[in-house]
Design an enzyme around this catalytic site. Structure first.
Site, PDB file in Angstrom:
ATOM      1  N   LYS A   1      -3.037  20.500  -9.886  1.00 30.71           N
ATOM      2  CA  LYS A   1      -2.365  21.520 -10.693  1.00 30.71           C
ATOM      3  C   LYS A   1      -1.486  20.861 -11.754  1.00 30.71           C
ATOM      4  O   LYS A   1      -0.743  19.926 -11.466  1.00 30.71           O
ATOM      5  CB  LYS A   1      -1.493  22.418  -9.806  1.00 30.71           C
ATOM      6  CG  LYS A   1      -2.294  23.316  -8.894  1.00 30.71           C
ATOM      7  CD  LYS A   1      -1.380  24.255  -8.125  1.00 30.71           C
ATOM      8  CE  LYS A   1      -2.205  25.093  -7.158  1.00 30.71           C
ATOM      9  NZ  LYS A   1      -1.352  26.003  -6.364  1.00 30.71           N
TER      10      LYS A   1
ATOM     11  N   ASP B   1      -2.952  12.188  -2.887  1.00 29.05           N
ATOM     12  CA  ASP B   1      -3.141  13.594  -3.270  1.00 29.05           C
ATOM     13  C   ASP B   1      -3.263  13.648  -4.788  1.00 29.05           C
ATOM     14  O   ASP B   1      -2.345  13.227  -5.496  1.00 29.05           O
ATOM     15  CB  ASP B   1      -1.926  14.398  -2.792  1.00 29.05           C
ATOM     16  CG  ASP B   1      -2.088  15.892  -3.045  1.00 29.05           C
ATOM     17  OD1 ASP B   1      -2.803  16.266  -4.019  1.00 29.05           O
ATOM     18  OD2 ASP B   1      -1.509  16.681  -2.298  1.00 29.05           O
TER      19      ASP B   1
ATOM     20  N   GLU C   1       0.863  -1.172   0.000  1.00 29.25           N
ATOM     21  CA  GLU C   1       0.000   0.000   0.000  1.00 29.25           C
ATOM     22  C   GLU C   1       0.906   1.230   0.000  1.00 29.25           C
ATOM     23  O   GLU C   1       1.679   1.436   0.941  1.00 29.25           O
ATOM     24  CB  GLU C   1      -0.927   0.022   1.225  1.00 29.25           C
ATOM     25  CG  GLU C   1      -1.898   1.202   1.187  1.00 29.25           C
ATOM     26  CD  GLU C   1      -2.710   1.396   2.461  1.00 29.25           C
ATOM     27  OE1 GLU C   1      -3.545   2.300   2.465  1.00 29.25           O
ATOM     28  OE2 GLU C   1      -2.467   0.680   3.450  1.00 29.25           O
TER      29      GLU C   1
ATOM     30  N   ASP D   1     -11.316   9.472  -4.234  1.00 31.31           N
ATOM     31  CA  ASP D   1     -12.531  10.292  -4.334  1.00 31.31           C
ATOM     32  C   ASP D   1     -12.360  11.384  -5.389  1.00 31.31           C
ATOM     33  O   ASP D   1     -13.294  12.133  -5.658  1.00 31.31           O
ATOM     34  CB  ASP D   1     -12.820  10.967  -2.995  1.00 31.31           C
ATOM     35  CG  ASP D   1     -11.711  11.942  -2.643  1.00 31.31           C
ATOM     36  OD1 ASP D   1     -10.540  11.515  -2.575  1.00 31.31           O
ATOM     37  OD2 ASP D   1     -11.993  13.134  -2.456  1.00 31.31           O
TER      38      ASP D   1
ATOM     39  N   ASP E   1       4.892   4.678   3.960  1.00 31.70           N
ATOM     40  CA  ASP E   1       4.554   6.095   4.131  1.00 31.70           C
ATOM     41  C   ASP E   1       5.734   6.763   4.836  1.00 31.70           C
ATOM     42  O   ASP E   1       6.489   6.107   5.551  1.00 31.70           O
ATOM     43  CB  ASP E   1       3.284   6.247   4.978  1.00 31.70           C
ATOM     44  CG  ASP E   1       2.470   7.479   4.587  1.00 31.70           C
ATOM     45  OD1 ASP E   1       1.278   7.335   4.270  1.00 31.70           O
ATOM     46  OD2 ASP E   1       3.043   8.594   4.598  1.00 31.70           O
TER      47      ASP E   1
END
Lengths: 222, 222
Positions: A128, A124, A50, A160, A75
Site C-alpha cells: 500500500k 513485508d 540479517e 518473492d 528481529d
C-alpha cells in the site's frame, strides 16, 4: 505457536549466550555494543546483519558458509529466532548472535562503518502506498544503513514480491545508487552468488513449492 | 488476426481521416504536426495522449467522456488501433486521432508543452533488469514526456504489473517527482478518478476476470 511454547522459548532465549535482548530505552540511551561488537564476539571479523531474520535461516546459513565473519540476526520476534539461536548453539557456531529489537533502531545498534554487509530477506513488501514509510528499502532506511555500513559495504535484498523488487530497483536508480546485480528470477538465471541459491528460508520454501519466482538485488549506497 | 485481415485494416487505415501514419524519417526530419496539432484538430483544445494504445480503448473512452479535449492514441501496431479509429469514425468523434509510429519518438511528435496529459495503459513491464531501457517509465522516457508536457501536465499509469507499479513509484520517489495519487488495487479502494474505473482495455478485462488487482499512479514530473 501456542503461548505456552512461546513462553518456554522466551525463557530459554534468556539463558542463550548468543541472544541479546536490550530494552528499547537502553538502545536509545546508548547501546553498550554499539561500535563495540568486537567485544561481544572476541574478534574484529567483518559483521554481517540479517534484518527481520525470522527463524534465522539466513543468519545461521551464512555463518556456516563463512566462519571468518560474524553474523547477527535482528528481529522483534524472539520466539521465532529461538530456532536459529538454538541451532547455532547446538552446532557450536560462535560467529552467530541474535538481537531482539526493532529494525528501525538499526543505526542505534551499530557504530559508523561497523557493518560490512546487510541481508534483507523476504520483508513485508508494504504494497500500500501509505505504507511506504514502513518499507525496509525506503530512503529513510537506506540512510540508516549507510550510517552503519563501512565504505563499499553491500546490501542484499531477496524477495518473492515483484512490487518490492520493482520499488527498490526504481528507487536505487532514481537516487543514483549502485546496483551490483539484479535478477527477477534467480533460480532460473545465472549470476546470483551461492549464498542466494543455497540458503532457503521457511517462507521461501513455500513460495518455491507454489512456483513463485524469487528475486534478488545486490547494491551499494553511494 | 489473419494476415489477410491485417492487410485489409492497413488499407482501410489509409483512408481514415483520423489516422496519421508518418514515415520514421519524416518524423526525425521535422514532423509536420509537431507543435501544430491544433491545425489537425481545427482547435486549440488540450491534447491527451495514450502511449501504446493497442485497440485504442482508452483514447476512444476518454474522448467520449471529454468532448472538450483532443485525444491521440499512439502505437506501431496499426491493425490493432484500426478498431479504435473505426469506432471513433462511426461515432463521429472528431476529437480523436491515431498516430502510427514508435513511442520512443514521442518528443519528435509534439512541440514543447503541447501536451496536457499522458496515459500509459498496461505497458509491457519489461521485468528483466537488462530491459530497463525499454520500460516506459524509465528516466529517459520521463525526460521525453517532460519536454512535451505543459507545466503541471499529468501522467497516468494503469497496469496489472506489481513490478511496473513498484518500479515507477520507487523511481518517482528517488527522483523527487510529485505522486498525486497511487493505489495498488484501484477497484477495491476509493479515490481513483472516474476515467480509471469506467474505461477497461481488452487485456484489462482478462486480468479482472482472473482476479488480478489493477494498479494506478497519477504523477507530475518536476
Amino acid at each position: 505457536m501456542g503461548s505456552k511454547n512461546k513462553l518456554k522459548r522466551f525463557k530459554e532465549n534468556e539463558t542463550f549466550a548468543n541472544v541479546v535482548q536490550p530494552a528499547r530505552e537502553d538502545v536509545l540511551a546508548g547501546f553498550k555494543y554499539k561500535g563495540n561488537w568486537a567485544s561481544f564476539f572476541g574478534n574484529y571479523n567483518p559483521i554481517v546483519l540479517e534484518l527481520g531474520c525470522g527463524k534465522g535461516e539466513y543468519t545461521v546459513g551464512l555463518a556456516q558458509m563463512n566462519a571468518d565473519r560474524n553474523h547477527i540476526g535482528i528481529d522483534i520476534k524472539g520466539a521465532r529466532f529461538w530456532r536459529g539461536a538454538k541451532t547455532a548453539l547446538e552446532q557450536e557456531l560462535n560467529n552467530v548472535a541474535f538481537l531482539r529489537t526493532q529494525i528501525e533502531l538499526v543505526d542505534h545498534l551499530f557504530g559508523e562503518g561497523e557493518v560490512s554487509e546487510i541481508w534483507i530477506t523476504f520483508p513485508d513488501p508494504q504494497i500500500k502506498y501509505k505504507r511506504t514509510k514502513h518499507r525496509m528499502t525506503n530512503p529513510v532506511f537506506l540512510e540508516r544503513y549507510k550510517k552503519i555500513l563501512k565504505p563499499g559495504g553491500i546490501i542484499n535484498l531477496k524477495t518473492d514480491s515483484e512490487y518490492m523488487h520493482g520499488y527498490t530497483l526504481g528507487l536505487l536508480q532514481g537516487l543514483g545508487h549502485e546496483i551490483i546485480y539484479a535478477n527477477h528470477d534467480v533460480y532460473k538465471n545465472e549470476g546470483a552468488p551461492p549464498e542466494v541459491l543455497e540458503i532457503q528460508t521457511f517462507y521461501e520454501n513455500q513460495y518455491l513449492e507454489n512456483g513463485k519466482p524469487i528475486t534478488y538485488i545486490q547494491f551499494r549506497i553511494n
